[in-house]
Design an enzyme around this catalytic site. Structure first.
Site, PDB file in Angstrom:
ATOM      1  N   CYS A 159      92.545  64.415 -76.433  1.00 48.01           N
ATOM      2  CA  CYS A 159      91.608  63.310 -76.651  1.00 48.01           C
ATOM      3  C   CYS A 159      91.993  62.084 -75.823  1.00 48.01           C
ATOM      4  O   CYS A 159      91.807  62.084 -74.616  1.00 48.01           O
ATOM      5  CB  CYS A 159      91.483  62.991 -78.145  1.00 48.01           C
ATOM      6  SG  CYS A 159      89.966  62.071 -78.526  1.00 48.01           S
ATOM      7  N   HIS A 206      90.374  68.184 -80.423  1.00 46.64           N
ATOM      8  CA  HIS A 206      91.618  68.043 -81.185  1.00 46.64           C
ATOM      9  C   HIS A 206      92.116  69.414 -81.652  1.00 46.64           C
ATOM     10  O   HIS A 206      91.844  69.846 -82.770  1.00 46.64           O
ATOM     11  CB  HIS A 206      91.398  67.128 -82.394  1.00 46.64           C
ATOM     12  CG  HIS A 206      91.319  65.681 -82.046  1.00 46.64           C
ATOM     13  ND1 HIS A 206      92.409  64.839 -82.105  1.00 46.64           N
ATOM     14  CD2 HIS A 206      90.275  64.929 -81.608  1.00 46.64           C
ATOM     15  CE1 HIS A 206      92.046  63.624 -81.737  1.00 46.64           C
ATOM     16  NE2 HIS A 206      90.756  63.651 -81.420  1.00 46.64           N
ATOM     17  N   GLU A 266      95.067  70.187 -82.516  1.00 45.06           N
ATOM     18  CA  GLU A 266      96.120  70.096 -83.534  1.00 45.06           C
ATOM     19  C   GLU A 266      95.589  70.378 -84.940  1.00 45.06           C
ATOM     20  O   GLU A 266      96.360  70.712 -85.849  1.00 45.06           O
ATOM     21  CB  GLU A 266      96.814  68.729 -83.489  1.00 45.06           C
ATOM     22  CG  GLU A 266      96.003  67.562 -83.987  1.00 45.06           C
ATOM     23  CD  GLU A 266      95.103  66.916 -82.955  1.00 45.06           C
ATOM     24  OE1 GLU A 266      94.708  65.755 -83.148  1.00 45.06           O
ATOM     25  OE2 GLU A 266      94.776  67.576 -81.933  1.00 45.06           O
TER      26      GLU A 266
END
Length: 258
Positions: free
Chosen positions: A113, A221, A223
């Site tokens: 990001c 994202h 994660e």
């Protein structure tokens, strides 16, 4: 050998609206530890506290995280406007030279990001301050309401270059991703290869051409749910493998010379 160290770029925040803190999202640490198999270390991204040289010495790789503040447009030769939002000049002062140093050294990093945008700016590229205001573009911002599961839900496909780096790594020409960003790449920097795009043409996956190390970066994202997601896990696993390879080379005993 102990786990290699991944420096997680932290963000400035205020606890209880008044106590300044350097922080990193728990999901970043979990992704580094559980999906990449590395030791997570949150970095206070402030040149008054750390230097790029120290970070390169202490860490084996870096996770360039997302964050609410944006890269200051002066870093790519433009004036700041209200559309550019909030900034963190201290983080800019650490991450931009750190990225360039990693590219030169072959030290691995994974950009996410804001980190994706930092990689482009570090290499001389520019950013659009608000993608949703551009003709024909989608609203890529995080939904303002709902649970975390709803905010990080899969929102749109990303199509990769046929036979490109991401296509080969993920084993698919197109994947679904979440979307929680307002800015995006306007002009790619030198050697920045756009390897994946959203349906509206927004760049979503990049790497640095000719780099000897791992330089993959994504606008979404990964994660979130990194250990279970079929797109996120191989991305973090490949990053972890690159970090381990760097660490093994760096810590290998030097052969004595006559």
């Amino acid at each position: 050998m102990p786990r290699p160290v991944v420096g997680i770029i932290g963000n400035m925040s205020l606890l209880n609206d008044q106590y300044p803190a350097h922080s990193g999202g728990t999901m970043n640490s979990c992704a580094v530890a559980q999906a990449a198999g590395c030791l997570p270390l949150i970095i206070p991204a402030d040149p008054r506290l750390v230097t790029v040289e120290e970070l390169l010495s202490v860490c084996d790789g870096f996770l360039l995280t997302g964050g609410r503040p944006n890269v200051h447009p002066e870093e790519y030769g433009e004036a700041a406007t209200e559309a550019h939002g909030a900034f963190d000049r201290c983080r800019d002062a650490i991450t931009l030279p750190l990225i360039r140093a990693c590219v030169d050294r072959g030290q691995p990093f994974l950009g996410v990001c804001r980190g994706f945008q930092e990689v482009n700016v570090a290499m001389g590229g520019t950013l659009d301050p608000e993608i949703r205001d551009l003709p024909g573009r989608m609203n890529h911002r995080m939904p303002p309401d709902g649970t975390l599961e709803e905010k990080f839900a899969l929102r749109h496909p990303v199509r990769f270059t046929e036979g490109g780096v991401f296509h080969r790594l993920l084993g698919a020409g197109e994947v679904m991703t979440n979307s929680l960003h307002g800015q995006g790449i306007k002009a790619p920097g030198a050697r920045v290869v756009i390897d994946g795009t959203a349906p509206d043409g927004t760049p979503e996956a990049i790497y640095i051409a000719g780099a000897i190390g791992f330089t993959l970066s994504v606008q979404w994202h990964p994660e979130w749910n990194a250990t279970a997601d079929p797109v996120s896990r191989p991305l973090f696993e490949a990053f972890g493998d690159a970090v381990r390879a760097w660490a093994e080379t760096r810590h290998a005993p030097q052969r004595a010379t006559a």
